[in-house]
Design a protein around this motif. Structure first.
Motif, PDB file in Angstrom:
ATOM      1  N   SER A 191       0.836  -1.197   0.000  1.00  0.00           N
ATOM      2  CA  SER A 191       0.000   0.000   0.000  1.00  0.00           C
ATOM      3  C   SER A 191       0.877   1.256   0.000  1.00  0.00           C
ATOM      4  CB  SER A 191      -0.897  -0.043   1.249  1.00  0.00           C
ATOM      5  OG  SER A 191      -1.603   1.146   1.378  1.00  0.00           O
ATOM      6  N   ARG A 192       1.954   1.229   0.818  1.00  0.00           N
ATOM      7  CA  ARG A 192       2.871   2.388   0.864  1.00  0.00           C
ATOM      8  C   ARG A 192       3.634   2.510  -0.460  1.00  0.00           C
ATOM      9  NH1 ARG A 192       4.648   6.132   4.279  1.00  0.00           N
ATOM     10  NH2 ARG A 192       6.784   6.886   4.058  1.00  0.00           N
ATOM     11  N   SER A 193       4.029   1.372  -1.027  1.00  0.00           N
ATOM     12  CA  SER A 193       4.775   1.391  -2.296  1.00  0.00           C
ATOM     13  C   SER A 193       3.937   1.948  -3.434  1.00  0.00           C
ATOM     14  CB  SER A 193       5.244  -0.023  -2.657  1.00  0.00           C
ATOM     15  OG  SER A 193       6.129  -0.500  -1.683  1.00  0.00           O
ATOM     16  N   LEU A 194       2.620   1.808  -3.345  1.00  0.00           N
ATOM     17  CA  LEU A 194       1.729   2.350  -4.380  1.00  0.00           C
ATOM     18  C   LEU A 194       1.406   3.823  -4.138  1.00  0.00           C
ATOM     19  CD1 LEU A 194      -0.665  -0.717  -4.718  1.00  0.00           C
ATOM     20  CD2 LEU A 194       0.808   0.187  -6.522  1.00  0.00           C
ATOM     21  N   GLY A 195       1.937   4.395  -3.044  1.00  0.00           N
ATOM     22  CA  GLY A 195       1.736   5.820  -2.771  1.00  0.00           C
ATOM     23  C   GLY A 195       0.439   6.128  -2.039  1.00  0.00           C
ATOM     24  N   LEU A 196      -0.267   5.091  -1.552  1.00  0.00           N
ATOM     25  CA  LEU A 196      -1.557   5.336  -0.894  1.00  0.00           C
ATOM     26  C   LEU A 196      -1.375   6.042   0.451  1.00  0.00           C
ATOM     27  CD1 LEU A 196      -3.462   1.997  -1.704  1.00  0.00           C
ATOM     28  CD2 LEU A 196      -3.377   4.116  -3.011  1.00  0.00           C
ATOM     29  N   HIS A 197      -0.261   5.765   1.142  1.00  0.00           N
ATOM     30  CA  HIS A 197      -0.002   6.454   2.419  1.00  0.00           C
ATOM     31  C   HIS A 197       0.257   7.940   2.189  1.00  0.00           C
ATOM     32  CE1 HIS A 197       1.423   2.588   4.720  1.00  0.00           C
ATOM     33  NE2 HIS A 197       0.206   2.489   4.235  1.00  0.00           N
ATOM     34  N   HIS A 198       1.001   8.239   1.134  1.00  0.00           N
ATOM     35  CA  HIS A 198       1.371   9.632   0.874  1.00  0.00           C
ATOM     36  C   HIS A 198       0.164  10.451   0.420  1.00  0.00           C
ATOM     37  CE1 HIS A 198       5.088   7.260   0.476  1.00  0.00           C
ATOM     38  NE2 HIS A 198       5.639   8.289   1.075  1.00  0.00           N
ATOM     39  N   ALA A 199      -0.824   9.778  -0.153  1.00  0.00           N
ATOM     40  CA  ALA A 199      -2.008  10.479  -0.659  1.00  0.00           C
ATOM     41  C   ALA A 199      -2.946  10.917   0.475  1.00  0.00           C
ATOM     42  CB  ALA A 199      -2.753   9.576  -1.640  1.00  0.00           C
ATOM     43  N   LEU A 200      -2.771  10.374   1.665  1.00  0.00           N
ATOM     44  CA  LEU A 200      -3.668  10.703   2.793  1.00  0.00           C
ATOM     45  C   LEU A 200      -3.424  12.127   3.284  1.00  0.00           C
ATOM     46  CD1 LEU A 200      -3.188   7.415   4.869  1.00  0.00           C
ATOM     47  CD2 LEU A 200      -5.231   8.022   3.571  1.00  0.00           C
ATOM     48  N   ASP A 201      -4.478  12.760   3.862  1.00  0.00           N
ATOM     49  CA  ASP A 201      -4.286  14.063   4.496  1.00  0.00           C
ATOM     50  C   ASP A 201      -3.709  13.849   5.902  1.00  0.00           C
ATOM     51  OD1 ASP A 201      -6.375  13.061   5.945  1.00  0.00           O
ATOM     52  OD2 ASP A 201      -7.862  14.549   5.291  1.00  0.00           O
ATOM     53  N   THR A 202      -3.444  14.945   6.617  1.00  0.00           N
ATOM     54  CA  THR A 202      -2.814  14.843   7.944  1.00  0.00           C
ATOM     55  C   THR A 202      -3.620  13.949   8.877  1.00  0.00           C
ATOM     56  OG1 THR A 202      -1.913  17.044   7.630  1.00  0.00           O
ATOM     57  CG2 THR A 202      -1.914  16.204   9.881  1.00  0.00           C
ATOM     58  N   GLU A 203      -4.946  14.149   8.869  1.00  0.00           N
ATOM     59  CA  GLU A 203      -5.805  13.349   9.751  1.00  0.00           C
ATOM     60  C   GLU A 203      -5.691  11.869   9.405  1.00  0.00           C
ATOM     61  OE1 GLU A 203      -7.915  13.131  13.029  1.00  0.00           O
ATOM     62  OE2 GLU A 203      -7.360  15.073  12.165  1.00  0.00           O
ATOM     63  N   GLY A 204      -5.707  11.570   8.105  1.00  0.00           N
ATOM     64  CA  GLY A 204      -5.617  10.177   7.634  1.00  0.00           C
ATOM     65  C   GLY A 204      -4.298   9.541   8.031  1.00  0.00           C
ATOM     66  N   LYS A 205      -3.207  10.335   7.953  1.00  0.00           N
ATOM     67  CA  LYS A 205      -1.884   9.807   8.321  1.00  0.00           C
ATOM     68  C   LYS A 205      -1.811   9.507   9.814  1.00  0.00           C
ATOM     69  CE  LYS A 205       0.763  11.711   4.487  1.00  0.00           C
ATOM     70  NZ  LYS A 205       1.467  12.861   3.970  1.00  0.00           N
ATOM     71  N   LEU A 206      -2.421  10.382  10.623  1.00  0.00           N
ATOM     72  CA  LEU A 206      -2.410  10.150  12.077  1.00  0.00           C
ATOM     73  C   LEU A 206      -3.208   8.898  12.437  1.00  0.00           C
ATOM     74  CD1 LEU A 206      -2.764  13.841  13.313  1.00  0.00           C
ATOM     75  CD2 LEU A 206      -0.787  12.341  13.659  1.00  0.00           C
ATOM     76  N   LEU A 207      -4.338   8.677  11.733  1.00  0.00           N
ATOM     77  CA  LEU A 207      -5.130   7.450  11.956  1.00  0.00           C
ATOM     78  C   LEU A 207      -4.325   6.217  11.546  1.00  0.00           C
ATOM     79  CD1 LEU A 207      -8.692   8.561  10.768  1.00  0.00           C
ATOM     80  CD2 LEU A 207      -8.071   7.761  13.060  1.00  0.00           C
ATOM     81  N   LEU A 208      -3.597   6.356  10.418  1.00  0.00           N
ATOM     82  CA  LEU A 208      -2.765   5.244   9.928  1.00  0.00           C
ATOM     83  C   LEU A 208      -1.688   4.902  10.961  1.00  0.00           C
ATOM     84  CD1 LEU A 208      -1.737   3.345   7.636  1.00  0.00           C
ATOM     85  CD2 LEU A 208      -0.419   5.269   6.769  1.00  0.00           C
ATOM     86  N   ILE A 209      -1.066   5.935  11.552  1.00  0.00           N
ATOM     87  CA  ILE A 209      -0.039   5.708  12.583  1.00  0.00           C
ATOM     88  C   ILE A 209      -0.645   4.957  13.766  1.00  0.00           C
ATOM     89  CG2 ILE A 209       1.403   6.871  14.323  1.00  0.00           C
ATOM     90  CD1 ILE A 209       1.943   9.035  12.167  1.00  0.00           C
ATOM     91  N   THR A 210      -1.844   5.375  14.186  1.00  0.00           N
ATOM     92  CA  THR A 210      -2.518   4.710  15.313  1.00  0.00           C
ATOM     93  C   THR A 210      -2.713   3.228  15.013  1.00  0.00           C
ATOM     94  OG1 THR A 210      -3.687   6.782  15.701  1.00  0.00           O
ATOM     95  CG2 THR A 210      -4.534   4.836  16.842  1.00  0.00           C
ATOM     96  N   GLU A 211      -3.143   2.934  13.776  1.00  0.00           N
ATOM     97  CA  GLU A 211      -3.377   1.537  13.387  1.00  0.00           C
ATOM     98  C   GLU A 211      -2.063   0.750  13.372  1.00  0.00           C
ATOM     99  OE1 GLU A 211      -5.478  -1.120   9.816  1.00  0.00           O
ATOM    100  OE2 GLU A 211      -5.500   1.071   9.692  1.00  0.00           O
ATOM    101  N   LEU A 212      -1.023   1.350  12.778  1.00  0.00           N
ATOM    102  CA  LEU A 212       0.279   0.665  12.703  1.00  0.00           C
ATOM    103  C   LEU A 212       0.838   0.402  14.104  1.00  0.00           C
ATOM    104  CD1 LEU A 212       1.864   2.677   9.744  1.00  0.00           C
ATOM    105  CD2 LEU A 212       1.447   0.212   9.736  1.00  0.00           C
ATOM    106  N   LYS A 213       0.694   1.389  15.005  1.00  0.00           N
ATOM    107  CA  LYS A 213       1.193   1.208  16.374  1.00  0.00           C
ATOM    108  C   LYS A 213       0.418   0.102  17.093  1.00  0.00           C
ATOM    109  CE  LYS A 213       1.793   5.253  18.552  1.00  0.00           C
ATOM    110  NZ  LYS A 213       1.902   6.716  18.792  1.00  0.00           N
TER     111      LYS A 213
END
Length: 971
Positions: free
Chosen positions: A422-444
């Motif tokens: 998902s990160r290699s396809l650029g989907l992480h980079h396409a997220l807004d700040t809120e989306g990235k913070l939610l992604l971090i919560t999930e990864l943690k």
């Protein structure tokens, strides 16, 4: 000699205690014991040499060398003395003296196999290939053994490799080597695999591929047994060189039938197909297609072959092999590149990659396998692809956090691979700040859940879920670089510190921590992180730049000196070690490795990192010691620095840095490119040139300083002041040209990816004004030379010019100091902010001040004799009221202004130290985090605070020492 095994030589018994003392590092006792023995047995040469070894190891090189030469002049032939002298000369880095030793021994004992072989190896250490060839043949005549003969042949090959003239290599050395081997072939004397390898190497270098192929496929080729498929690999290489694509195709096809998972043959198989298609090749109507068997010359045949391999894997009950499935994707990629319609026959890449994930998603290599082929998906398919993969990931019930977790390590690996893709396809980079913070919560959450699978893991083992932690850190870095929010970097540091506590051997955590701390201007925690990586051998060259780039510019002078020594020790020992590898290769007949060892040695000698560390280390030593411990002249002399000699191989510079050392799953547009590498190398080279020229100018200033006080009537005589002035002027013009080129580079403001090469200090050195101020100070020495030559009476205009330069330098220094203003570390509301650029500017100020003070010291040396002669004239004329010359007044103003700037700098440092010490980090409120996360984040903040204080302390100490030298600058 035969009797020695039974009756011990009494001398061996007498020498044994000295050997023991030397082995145990008790060199003083070894010297005493040797002296005792020499009183009783004056002619015991070996005791004298062992004493010399003890002296050498206690730092008494000259005494040791004198003793050694005494014994050498007697041309000893006893084993003990010869071996002891060999050890001593190697420790003295004088291997050329060992050759003289054994040349004399061979003359005295011409039939000794042992001495002849020692002589050969002594020549090998110093790379005397012609003499090696002669020594090898001399040895073969005494003892006709094959290895000795082939030592001589290999020495001819090495003459060819090292020859400056390629024509000479191709017309003389290699043909002679070929004839020598052919003679042994005709006489049927070839015995070992190494001899066949050497024959193949000679033919290959001569470009005789057909003859080499005959050797490999003939009876001699049967001796090639040490490597798996050695004959096949060599045949494949020769077919490709000869453009014999039918044979290449048939051989690859045959080998893949045997092992469909052997990836190295798929590219050859596909390459040969397209070459055959381009040549419109068709098989003969009768007989075999070629000597290797049947040829697949159409896409249809190759497609069928790959599909059959896949069917074979699908029908197996045991675990499938990945090779055929990847081969299908590779073939689709190649057919698409060529626009072949047959691509559609092989299936939809989307479905094939989903299928591949279904089969191999629980293997850690799945991400690296599929990443290469992600470009086969259209952008519209990216989200759909990840959704399809998530269906193939078995997760348990949703828990309180709102996430469903894998129930075993295989499911965890699948889930992790899906996130990586998902990160290699650029989907992480396409997220807004809120989306990235939610992604971090999930990864943690997934990271913490996965820790339960590694509870019984050893400290040296990595946790199964470490990559979640690393990916979360990467998303934090994205947020930091995108928004500039410093909180993101603190949380990232806290997370990585936590990860390291669970997985102390995770190199990726250490590397990313190292990079982040350095970016924040904190070097202190980096030293332990780097040493815990336990870099081995060539890694000091490939990743050493991560450490040496930041140590000095962040003000940690002691650590910088240590890290430079660490790297230099490896480069210097490489010289000695490589010689030993070459000798072992001769002994064991690994001839094909010898050119590789030579290439490694050259690669390291021409290393950009080696040149940088060498230059920075010497500059650092000067900043820390010159005019504090010794004068600049004495320091330069002790370091054997020469302004004339440039020992950096500018034309052959090798960039050996490993710029892919950081694990990254970024999409292609965010990865490091060849253009980044090229730009980085150019920038590194320009900065190295500036530093190298600065260093050589300081050496030339010291050389002129030696003669400044001697009034020199013959200014232009050889090697005199005139000669040194011309060198100085030439270096100054080179520095000015380089600075102009550097300014143009800096204007482009090239940005490298965060995980790419670190930028040099160049842009900040120019923006702070330190380069320009250093160049102005060094330029001043030319005007002072003119003043010395002309005298005070005839130089009113020149004196005005010099005084203006004095004022300009003070103004420039003040500007550099002004750029250090601003709090290095500050707490605003609930945020802890840093300003690492002010720390780097402070170090530039310290360096520039050192150079200005050396120039002042040189200036004082020139003005003192002029003032003395002026006072003598005054006494004769009895005229006490004559005003001081302009230049003298200017110099006094300069020293008092410098004293003022220095005082300001020390006050600034003191203020910063007070401010940082007063920061109460415990008062920071870190909301929304667990107690554990808060403690790791606070620990990271403490490390940065402590590092800043250390840097300020070291910079302050150095400035205080410089203040002492400034007081002595009186004329």
């Amino acid at each position: 000699m035969a009797a020695r095994g039974h009756v011990q030589d009494p001398n061996d018994r007498r020498l044994r205690p000295i050997y023991d003392y030397l082995d145990n590092g008790n060199n003083k006792m070894a010297i005493q014991q040797a002296d005792k023995l020499l009183k009783k047995h004056k002619d015991l040469h070996c005791a004298k040499v062992l004493k010399a070894i003890g002296l050498q190891r206690t730092g008494k090189q000259d005494e040791a060398f004198t003793l050694a030469q005494e014994v050498t002049s007697l041309e000893p032939t006893d084993d003990n003395s010869l071996q002891a002298l060999t050890i001593l000369y190697r420790e003295m880095h004088r291997p050329e003296l060992v050759t003289k030793l054994y040349e004399a021994a061979v003359k005295k004992v011409p039939l000794s196999e042992e001495y002849h072989s020692h002589l050969f190896m002594a020549y090998a250490r110093v790379g005397e290939y012609k003499k090696m060839q002669q020594a090898g043949m001399a040895l073969y005549k005494i003892v006709p053994k094959n290895p000795y003969y082939f030592w001589s042949v290999m020495s001819l090959v090495m003459q060819a490799i090292s020859a400056q003239d390629e024509k000479l290599a191709q017309t003389m050395f290699l043909p002679l080597a070929e004839r020598m081997v052919e003679k042994m072939v005709k006489e049927d004397k070839i015995e070992a695999e190494a001899e066949v390898q050497l024959y193949f190497m000679i033919l290959e270098r001569l470009g005789k591929c057909v003859e080499a192929l005959e050797v490999i496929r003939g009876p001699l080729g049967e001796k090639l047994t040490s490597e798996l498929q050695s004959r096949e690999n060599k045949c494949m290489m020769l077919y490709q060189r000869l453009h014999r694509w039918p044979e290449c195709n048939a051989l690859a096809h045959r080998l893949l039938l045997k092992n469909p998972d052997d990836w190295q043959f798929y590219p050859s198989y596909f390459d040969s197909l397209f070459h055959l298609m381009d040549q419109s090749w068709s098989p003969p109507e009768e007989g075999e297609h070629c000597s290797e068997g049947s040829v697949h010359h159409t896409v249809a045949k190759v497609v069928r072959f790959v599909e059959e391999r896949i069917k074979g894997e699908d029908s197996k009950e045991s675990r499938s092999l990945r090779g055929p499935y990847l081969a299908r994707l590779e073939l689709i990629h190649r057919l698409r590149e060529r626009g072949c319609p047959e691509e559609s026959q092989m299936g939809d890449p989307f479905e094939l990659m989903v299928q591949f994930f279904g089969k191999f998603g629980d293997k850690p290599c799945c991400i690296t396998d599929l990443r290469v082929y992600l470009h086969l998906l259209s952008p519209e398919q990216h989200v759909q692809f990840i959704n399809r993969l998530s269906e193939a990931v078995p997760l348990g019930e949703r828990e309180e956090e709102g996430f469903a977790f894998p129930e075993d390590t295989k499911a965890l690996q699948r889930h992790l691979c899906m996130f990586q893709l998902s990160r290699s396809l650029g989907l992480h980079h396409a997220l807004d700040t809120e989306g990235k913070l939610l992604l971090i919560t999930e990864l943690k959450a997934h990271y913490h859940h996965g820790l339960k699978f590694g509870k019984s893991a050893l400290k040296t083992e990595l946790q199964f879920s470490d990559m979640y932690c690393l990916m979360a850190a990467h998303v934090y870095v994205d947020l930091w670089t995108d928004t500039g929010d410093v909180d993101m970097v603190w949380q990232c540091l806290g997370l990585l510190e936590e990860g390291l506590s669970h997985s102390p051997s995770n190199a990726q955590f250490k590397l990313l921590l190292l990079l982040l701390y350095c970016r924040l201007g904190a070097f202190e925690p980096v030293v332990d992180l780097y040493s815990s990586l336990d870099a081995k051998h060539v890694q000091h060259d490939t990743i050493g730049f991560l450490l040496t780039r930041y140590a000095e510019p962040l003000g940690q002078f002691a650590a910088a000196s240590q890290s430079c020594n660490f790297s230099l020790r490896f480069f210097h020992s490489n010289q000695k070690d490589t010689s030993e590898y070459i000798i072992q290769a001769y002994k064991y007949g690994a001839f094909e490795k010898i050119p590789e060892f030579i290439a490694l040695r050259n690669r390291l000698n021409q290393s950009l990192h080696f040149a940088q560390v060498r230059t920075e280390r010497i500059l650092l030593d000067l900043f820390l010691e010159a005019d504090i411990v010794l004068s600049l002249e004495e320091s330069v002399k002790a370091m054997t620095l020469s302004a004339e000699d440039d020992d950096i191989p500018w034309d052959n510079m090798r960039d050996n840095r490993d710029l892919t050392v950081f694990t990254s799953w970024n999409p292609k547009d965010r990865q490091i490119t060849d253009e980044h590498r090229r730009q980085s190398l150019e920038e590194e080279s320009v900065w190295l040139r500036i530093r190298s020229l600065t260093l050589r100018l300081l050496a030339s200033l010291a050389a002129m300083g030696h003669t400044a006080s001697q009034k020199n009537s013959e200014i232009t005589h050889e090697n005199g002041v005139g000669d040194k002035t011309s060198v100085h002027s030439s270096l100054l013009s080179q520095l000015n040209q380089t600075l102009q080129a550097a300014s143009l580079r800096a204007e482009k403001r090239i940005q490298f990816p965060f995980l790419g090469p670190p930028s040099t200090r160049l842009a900040q050195a120019l923006s702070s004004g330190s380069c320009q101020c250093q160049a102005a100070a060094l330029q001043l020495s030319v005007h002072l030379q003119e003043l010395e030559a002309v005298g005070l009476d005839e130089s009113t205009e020149l004196q005005t010019q010099i005084c203006n330069c004095f004022k300009s330098i003070v103004v420039q220094l003040q500007e550099i100091l002004n750029k250090c203003r601003g709090d290095l570390m500050d707490m605003k509301e609930t945020k802890l902010k840093m300003l690492p650029s002010s720390l780097e500017n402070l170090i530039f100020f310290v360096e520039t001040l050192c150079i200005v003070l050396w120039m002042c010291s040189y200036c004082a040396k020139i003005l003192r004799p002029l003032k003395t002669s002026l006072q003598k004239k005054k006494k004769k004329k009895k005229d006490a009221n004559t005003a001081l010359p302009l230049v003298m007044c200017g110099f006094q103003e300069l020293t008092s202004s410098l004293q003022d700037v220095l005082t300001q700098a020390l006050e600034h440092i003191k203020g910063q130290e007070t401010g940082i010490t007063a920061l109460k980090l415990s008062a920071l409120t870190l909301e929304g985090y667990t107690q554990e996360e808060v403690s790791f984040t606070r620990a990271a903040m403490d490390k940065v605070q402590s590092s800043y204080l250390r840097s300020l302390q070291e910079a302050g100490e150095l400035l205080r020492k410089r203040a002492e030298t400034l007081k002595n600058l009186k004329i």
